[in-house]
Write a protein that holds these residues in place. Structure first.
Motif, PDB file in Angstrom:
ATOM      1  N   THR A 652       0.846  -1.312   0.202  1.00 42.33           N
ATOM      2  CA  THR A 652       0.026  -0.079  -0.009  1.00 42.33           C
ATOM      3  C   THR A 652       0.830   1.109  -0.127  1.00 42.33           C
ATOM      4  O   THR A 652       2.017   1.384   0.456  1.00 42.33           O
ATOM      5  N   ARG A 653       0.366   2.291  -0.567  1.00 39.90           N
ATOM      6  CA  ARG A 653       1.110   3.567  -0.696  1.00 39.90           C
ATOM      7  C   ARG A 653       1.346   4.003   0.943  1.00 39.90           C
ATOM      8  O   ARG A 653       2.525   4.584   1.109  1.00 39.90           O
ATOM      9  N   GLY A 654       0.407   3.800   1.518  1.00 36.13           N
ATOM     10  CA  GLY A 654       0.581   4.534   2.903  1.00 36.13           C
ATOM     11  C   GLY A 654       1.779   3.773   3.696  1.00 36.13           C
ATOM     12  O   GLY A 654       2.323   4.550   4.430  1.00 36.13           O
ATOM     13  N   HIS A 659       7.039   4.222   6.256  1.00 31.00           N
ATOM     14  CA  HIS A 659       8.269   3.638   6.583  1.00 31.00           C
ATOM     15  C   HIS A 659       9.446   4.463   5.994  1.00 31.00           C
ATOM     16  O   HIS A 659      10.283   4.712   6.856  1.00 31.00           O
ATOM     17  N   ALA A 660       9.075   5.061   4.847  1.00 30.99           N
ATOM     18  CA  ALA A 660      10.190   6.048   4.402  1.00 30.99           C
ATOM     19  C   ALA A 660      10.465   7.171   5.232  1.00 30.99           C
ATOM     20  O   ALA A 660      11.526   7.547   5.402  1.00 30.99           O
ATOM     21  N   ARG A 661       9.345   7.814   5.753  1.00 29.49           N
ATOM     22  CA  ARG A 661       9.558   8.995   6.453  1.00 29.49           C
ATOM     23  C   ARG A 661       9.973   8.652   7.943  1.00 29.49           C
ATOM     24  O   ARG A 661      11.082   9.290   8.585  1.00 29.49           O
ATOM     25  N   GLY A 662       9.661   7.284   8.380  1.00 28.66           N
ATOM     26  CA  GLY A 662      10.392   6.836   9.728  1.00 28.66           C
ATOM     27  C   GLY A 662      12.077   6.545   9.336  1.00 28.66           C
ATOM     28  O   GLY A 662      12.721   7.041  10.317  1.00 28.66           O
ATOM     29  N   LEU A 663      12.490   6.166   8.285  1.00 31.25           N
ATOM     30  CA  LEU A 663      14.078   6.099   7.917  1.00 31.25           C
ATOM     31  C   LEU A 663      14.357   7.311   7.830  1.00 31.25           C
ATOM     32  O   LEU A 663      15.635   7.661   8.431  1.00 31.25           O
ATOM     33  N   ARG A 664      13.914   8.389   7.137  1.00 29.74           N
ATOM     34  CA  ARG A 664      14.271   9.677   7.159  1.00 29.74           C
ATOM     35  C   ARG A 664      14.641  10.288   8.732  1.00 29.74           C
ATOM     36  O   ARG A 664      15.401  10.678   8.742  1.00 29.74           O
ATOM     37  N   ARG A 689       3.548  -2.920  -6.495  1.00 23.15           N
ATOM     38  CA  ARG A 689       4.262  -2.590  -5.162  1.00 23.15           C
ATOM     39  C   ARG A 689       4.309  -1.129  -5.457  1.00 23.15           C
ATOM     40  O   ARG A 689       4.935  -0.554  -6.268  1.00 23.15           O
ATOM     41  N   HIS A 690       3.796  -0.136  -4.263  1.00 22.42           N
ATOM     42  CA  HIS A 690       3.980   1.367  -4.234  1.00 22.42           C
ATOM     43  C   HIS A 690       5.584   1.513  -3.584  1.00 22.42           C
ATOM     44  O   HIS A 690       6.197   1.005  -2.790  1.00 22.42           O
ATOM     45  N   ARG A 691       5.997   2.565  -4.248  1.00 22.98           N
ATOM     46  CA  ARG A 691       7.462   2.906  -3.987  1.00 22.98           C
ATOM     47  C   ARG A 691       7.805   4.412  -3.870  1.00 22.98           C
ATOM     48  O   ARG A 691       7.159   5.184  -4.341  1.00 22.98           O
ATOM     49  N   PHE A 692       8.571   4.540  -2.631  1.00 23.52           N
ATOM     50  CA  PHE A 692       9.025   5.682  -2.090  1.00 23.52           C
ATOM     51  C   PHE A 692      10.429   5.749  -2.279  1.00 23.52           C
ATOM     52  O   PHE A 692      11.072   4.769  -1.895  1.00 23.52           O
ATOM     53  N   ARG A 693      11.078   7.060  -2.407  1.00 23.50           N
ATOM     54  CA  ARG A 693      12.525   7.083  -2.668  1.00 23.50           C
ATOM     55  C   ARG A 693      13.222   8.024  -1.810  1.00 23.50           C
ATOM     56  O   ARG A 693      12.730   9.222  -1.640  1.00 23.50           O
ATOM     57  N   LEU A 694      14.330   7.539  -1.087  1.00 20.96           N
ATOM     58  CA  LEU A 694      15.153   8.791  -0.398  1.00 20.96           C
ATOM     59  C   LEU A 694      16.496   8.624  -1.234  1.00 20.96           C
ATOM     60  O   LEU A 694      16.993   7.411  -1.513  1.00 20.96           O
ATOM     61  N   LEU A 695      16.722   9.899  -1.370  1.00 18.55           N
ATOM     62  CA  LEU A 695      18.374   9.951  -2.122  1.00 18.55           C
ATOM     63  C   LEU A 695      19.326  10.558  -0.948  1.00 18.55           C
ATOM     64  O   LEU A 695      19.022  11.691  -0.485  1.00 18.55           O
ATOM     65  N   VAL A 696      20.432   9.917  -0.915  1.00 18.41           N
ATOM     66  CA  VAL A 696      21.463  10.380  -0.075  1.00 18.41           C
ATOM     67  C   VAL A 696      22.533  10.840  -0.649  1.00 18.41           C
ATOM     68  O   VAL A 696      23.205  10.278  -1.645  1.00 18.41           O
ATOM     69  N   HIS A 697      22.987  12.280  -0.480  1.00 16.56           N
ATOM     70  CA  HIS A 697      24.045  12.691  -1.051  1.00 16.56           C
ATOM     71  C   HIS A 697      25.420  13.179  -0.281  1.00 16.56           C
ATOM     72  O   HIS A 697      24.959  13.396   1.020  1.00 16.56           O
ATOM     73  N   ALA A 720       5.608  -7.022   7.530  1.00 18.37           N
ATOM     74  CA  ALA A 720       4.581  -7.507   6.495  1.00 18.37           C
ATOM     75  C   ALA A 720       4.862  -7.259   5.430  1.00 18.37           C
ATOM     76  O   ALA A 720       6.169  -8.099   4.761  1.00 18.37           O
ATOM     77  N   SER A 721       4.576  -6.454   4.646  1.00 26.46           N
ATOM     78  CA  SER A 721       4.866  -6.442   2.902  1.00 26.46           C
ATOM     79  C   SER A 721       5.991  -5.424   2.621  1.00 26.46           C
ATOM     80  O   SER A 721       6.484  -5.412   1.565  1.00 26.46           O
ATOM     81  N   LEU A 722       6.448  -4.764   3.678  1.00 26.17           N
ATOM     82  CA  LEU A 722       7.671  -3.799   3.399  1.00 26.17           C
ATOM     83  C   LEU A 722       8.984  -4.449   3.055  1.00 26.17           C
ATOM     84  O   LEU A 722       9.313  -5.442   3.533  1.00 26.17           O
TER      85      LEU A 722
END
Length: 734
Positions: A652-654, A659-664, A689-697, A720-722
Motif C-alpha cells: 500500500t502507498r501509506g 516507513h520511508a518517513r521513519g527512515l528519514r 508495489r508502491h515505491r518511495f525513494r530517499l536519495l542520500v548525497h 509485513a509487505s515492506l
C-alpha cells in the motif's frame, strides 16, 4: 567449550566448530560442528542443514567464539570434492558485501550458482587398442584400426564418427577383444587458447598501447588501464595482446561484455586470434554447460571466460587479468538483490588479487575519464580508425525545418539519404531506442489511455505480436479492438514511434528493400545472432534497431546511420542523461564506415543547439567531457561526490510512505551527508508495489555505508509487505 583435533605431533588439523556462510540474507555465518574424520578449511564448499533443507555453504574465515558446545550444533553433512574458494575470493565477497551493504550470504550465493558442479564430472567410458587384430577384416574395420593403432583411447561414438562407421562395427571389435575399456577424464568445455596462434597485426598507436598493456601484465601487480579509442580503432586487438601475455604466464583471464548479443562476433574474433573460443558465461547458457564451465574454472582447465557481469563471481583458480569491454555500459549495473556495478567491482577484484585490470570504451564513463585524467588509471588513447578507415560525416537534421510528412517520423532528408544508400548497394541503419510499435495507445473519443494495472507506466503496443505490454513487469494483453472505457470501435490511436512503427514507414517508402528489425523482444539470442550474421554478409538493405545495434558490431556494408529521435534520452531528470545520450549516439553512429566505405550519419533532433548534439556532430569529445565534468564537480555529483538510493516498497502507498518517513527521521546527523525525500519514485508503482525513494548525497570521502547502516538500525523495522533496497552509486533514478 570447543576442542581441536590434532595429529600425532600435536599439530592442529581443524577446529571442531567452524563458521559456514550459507546463501541466505543473514549478517554473519552460522556455526556448525565438524564430524570426526572430516577435514575442512576456510573456503571449503560444504553441504549443511538449514531448517528442513540441505543447502550449500562455504567454510568462512574466523574461529568460533567458544560459547557454543559443538555437541549442540548441527553437523556438516558433506564436504564437496571441489577446490576451496581462495582467500582472495573470500576477501572479494566480503568487500562487495560491505560496500553494497548487503548480507554476505547473498553475495556468497552468487559464487555458488552451480551446485551440481561441486562434485567432479563423471569419467567417460572409452576404448583402447589391445593389439589383438580381428579374424576377419572388412573395409570398415580397417578404417577403425588405422585410427586406433597409436594406442590413444577413443570414445565409442567418437571413433565411429571419425572412421565413418556405425557403432555396431565398434561393438563387434569389442567382442573380439580388439579393444579394452578404459575411463577417460571429461572433455574440456573449450580447447585451450594458443597465445601465439596468429601473429598480431597492429599499427601505430595500437602497437604502443599493446606494449604498455603487455608490460603491465609482466609486472604482475595491480594497475588499471583505460583504452580510450574511437569506434573502429582496434581496441579489441590491443587488449588481445594483454590476454596473450597472461596466458603465456599460465594465468586465467576474465573478459566482461555488457550484452549477450555481443558475444557471437567477439567469440569469432577471439578464435581467429587464439585458435579456440573462450568459455561463455551468461544467463542464456544451458544449465549443464554452466555447471561444466563453473567446475573447469575452479580447476583451472578453462583459461579464458567471456561473460556477462555475473562472471565476476566465478571462483577462478588463478585469475591474472580482468577486462571490462564497453566499460561505460549501464548493463554492468545489477539492480536485483545485490546492487553492484560490475565495472567497479572488477577493479576491486583486480586490486585484491594484485593483477591488472583493463577498461575499454570509445566513450568512457565520466568516472573513468576523471580517473585517467588525474592519473589513477593509465590512459591509452587510439585516435584513429584501424587501416585509415574514416569516421562518418555527421549532420544534424533540424526537425523544425525538415519535418516528416503527416503520420510519419522520418524527415525527407533521412528518406533521401536511405534512397541514395540502397541505390549504391550499401546498407542503412535506423536507430530508435524504443521497443514495440508505439509507447502509448489512447482512445480518440474519450481520451482513455492504456496503463498497466500493476505499474505506473503505459502499455506499449507490439503490433507484430498483437499485444500491448508493460516493459516493467511483463503484463500483456491482446491489443483491443474497442475502448474499454467508452466502447467505441476503431478509434484507438497509437501515439509516438517504436522500431516496429518505423519499420512500417520504411516499408511504405522502400517496398523492394530487404528490411530487418532488431529488438530484444522480437527474438531470442540464437535468432539474433543469425540476423546479425546475415546483416554482416550484406543480406539486408535497411536495419532498424534499438540499442542492441549500437555497440560492438561490425557491418562492412553499413554506410549510413540514421538516428530517428536523438532527443529521447534528454527528456528525463537523470543526472547522467547527457552523458548517456552522448555515449549512445557516438556508439551507434560509429557502426558506419568501419570497412573504409565513405559513410554518413544523420541525427534527427528538435534541439540542434543542445551541447550533446553539438559535441556529437563536431566530433569534439574533449569539449563535451570537459563541460560534463565541470558540471558534476560544481554539483558534487559522482565522481566528485557520492550518491545512494533507498527505495521503500510495500503493498500500500501509506505503508511505503510511512516507513520511508521513519527512515528519514532515524537518519543520523553527519557532516557532509544530506538526505533528500522521501518522495514517490518516478515509477511509483511496479508489479503492484508502491515505491518511495530517499536519495542520500555525500562528499567524496563520506562514509556512506556507515550512515546507511545507522539509519536502518535506528529506523522502523521491516514488517509485513515492506521491503527496503539500498543502491550505492545508483545508475537509474526511476
Amino acid at each position: 567449550m570447543t576442542s581441536d583435533s590434532t595429529d600425532l605431533f600435536g599439530e592442529k588439523l581443524f577446529p571442531r566448530t567452524v563458521p559456514v556462510m550459507v546463501p541466505v540474507p543473514t549478517p554473519l555465518p552460522y556455526s556448525y560442528s565438524v564430524p570426526e574424520g572430516m577435514a575442512v578449511e576456510p573456503g571449503s564448499i560444504v553441504q549443511v542443514p538449514l531448517g528442513p533443507r540441505l543447502v550449500p555453504g562455504v567454510v568462512w574465515d574466523g574461529g568460533d567464539d567458544g560459547k557454543v558446545d559443538p555437541k549442540k550444533l548441527r553437523p556438516i553433512e558433506k564436504v564437496f570434492d571441489c577446490p576451496p574458494l581462495s582467500r582472495e575470493m573470500r576477501d572479494f565477497l566480503d568487500w562487495v558485501s560491505a560496500y553494497t551493504v548487503t548480507p554476505p550470504g547473498l553475495v556468497a550465493r552468487m559464487a555458488l550458482r552451480a551446485p551440481t558442479a561441486f562434485d567432479p564430472e563423471p569419467m567417460i567410458e572409452g576404448l583402447r587398442f589391445t593389439g589383438h587384430r580381428p579374424e576377419r577384416l572388412t573395409s570398415a574395420r580397417e578404417r577403425v584400426l588405422e585410427l586406433i593403432k597409436d594406442g590413444i583411447p577413443w570414445t565409442r561414438s567418437g571413433l565411429a564418427h571419425a572412421s565413418g562407421t556405425s557403432t555396431s562395427v565398434i561393438d563387434g571389435l569389442v567382442k573380439q577383444g580388439t579393444f579394452e575399456t578404459v575411463f577417460l577424464p571429461p572433455p574440456p568445455v573449450v580447447a585451450p587458447p594458443d597465445p601465439d596462434y596468429v601473429a598480431p597485426r597492429l599499427e601505430g598507436p595500437q602497437t604502443e598501447s599493446a606494449a604498455e598493456l603487455v608490460e603491465s601484465v609482466r609486472k604482475g601487480e595491480f594497475s588499471v588501464s583505460l583504452i580510450d579509442g574511437i569506434t573502429g580503432s582496434g581496441k579489441t586487438e590491443v587488449y588481445f595482446e594483454a590476454i596473450a601475455e597472461t596466458l603465456r604466464r599460465g594465468r586465467q583471464v576474465l573478459i566482461l561484455l555488457p550484452e549477450i548479443a555481443l558475444t557471437a562476433s567477439f567469440l569469432e574474433r577471439f578464435q581467429d586470434r587464439f585458435g579456440a573460443k573462450p568459455a561463455e558465461w551468461h544467463s542464456d547458457l544451458a544449465p549443464r554447460t554452466r555447471e561444466r564451465v563453473w567446475r573447469q574454472v575452479t580447476t583451472g582447465d578453462v583459461r579464458v571466460v567471456a561473460g556477462a557481469r555475473s562472471a565476476l563471481f566465478l571462483p577462478f583458480e588463478n585469475l591474472g587479468l580482468v577486462i571490462v569491454d564497453e566499460e561505460h555500459d549501464p548493463a554492468y549495473k545489477q539492480e536485483d538483490r545485490v546492487f553492484y556495478n560490475a565495472r567497479d567491482m572488477a577493479v576491486v577484484r583486480a586490486r585484491i588479487g594484485d593483477f591488472p585490470a583493463v577498461l575499454v570504451s570509445a566513450t568512457p564513463s565520466v568516472e573513468s575519464r576523471v580517473n585517467s585524467d588525474v592519473g589513477r588509471y593509465r590512459k591509452l588513447h587510439l585516435p584513429t580508425r584501424y587501416g585509415d578507415a574514416a569516421l562518418p560525416d555527421l549532420h544534424l537534421v533540424d526537425m523544425r525545418r525538415h519535418p516528416p510528412a503527416r503520420g510519419g517520423f522520418l524527415s525527407p532528408v533521412m528518406l533521401r539519404g536511405i534512397q541514395r544508400t540502397i541505390e549504391k548497394g550499401e546498407q542503412a541503419l535506423l536507430f530508435l531506442n524504443r521497443r514495440g510499435y508505439a509507447p502509448l495507445t489512447l482512445c480518440r473519443v474519450c481520451g482513455h489511455r492504456f496503463q498497466c494495472p500493476q505499474c505506473s507506466s503505459w502499455l506499449v503496443e507490439h503490433r507484430f505480436r498483437g499485444q500491448i505490454q508493460c516493459h516493467h513487469c511483463g503484463y500483456a494483453e491482446r491489443t483491443p479492438e474497442a475502448c474499454p472505457e467508452c466502447g467505441t470501435f476503431d478509434h484507438l490511436a497509437a501515439c509516438g514511434p517504436g522500431v516496429e512503427r518505423i519499420a512500417e514507414e520504411v516499408e511504405r517508402h522502400f517496398p523492394e528493400a530487404r528490411t530487418i528489425v532488431l529488438s530484444s523482444d522480437l527474438m531470442g539470442v540464437k535468432r539474433l545472432r543469425l540476423e546479425l550474421e546475415a546483416i554482416a554478409r550484406g543480406e539486408a538493405d535497411i536495419v532498424i534497431g534499438t540499442q542492441l545495434v549500437a555497440k560492438g558490431h561490425n557491418f562492412p556494408l553499413m554506410s549510413l546511420v540514421g538516428v530517428v529521435d536523438a532527443d529521447l534520452g534528454l527528456s528525463n531528470g537523470d543526472p547522467r542523461a547527457a552523458e548517456r545520450t552522448f555515449q549512445l549516439l557516438s556508439q551507434v553512429t560509429g557502426r558506419a564506415g568501419r570497412s573504409g566505405l565513405k559513410s554518413h550519419g544523420l541525427i534527427q533532433t528538435y534541439q540542434p543547439a543542445h551541447p550533446v548534439m553539438q559535441a556529437i556532430v563536431s566530433g569534439d569529445a574533449t569539449a563535451f567531457y570537459d563541460r560534463e565534468i565541470g558540471e558534476r564537480e560544481k554539483a558534487l555529483l559522482p565522481p566528485f561526490g557520492r550518491l545512494a538510493s533507498v527505495i521503500v516498497s510495500a503493498d500500500t502507498r501509506g505503508e511505503a510512505e510511512a516507513h520511508a518517513r521513519g527512515l528519514r527521521q532515524a537518519a543520523p546527523q553527519v557532516s557532509g551527508i544530506s538526505i533528500l525525500g522521501p518522495a514517490e519514485a518516478p515509477l511509483a508503482l511496479i508489479r503492484g508495489r508502491h515505491r518511495f525513494r530517499l536519495l542520500v548525497h555525500g562528499r567524496r570521502g563520506s562514509d556512506m555505508q556507515a550512515f546507511l547502516r545507522a539509519m536502518l538500525a535506528n529506523g522502523p523495522k521491516e514488517r509485513a509487505s515492506l521491503q527496503v533496497q539500498l543502491d550505492i552509486d545508483p545508475q537509474s533514478f526511476l
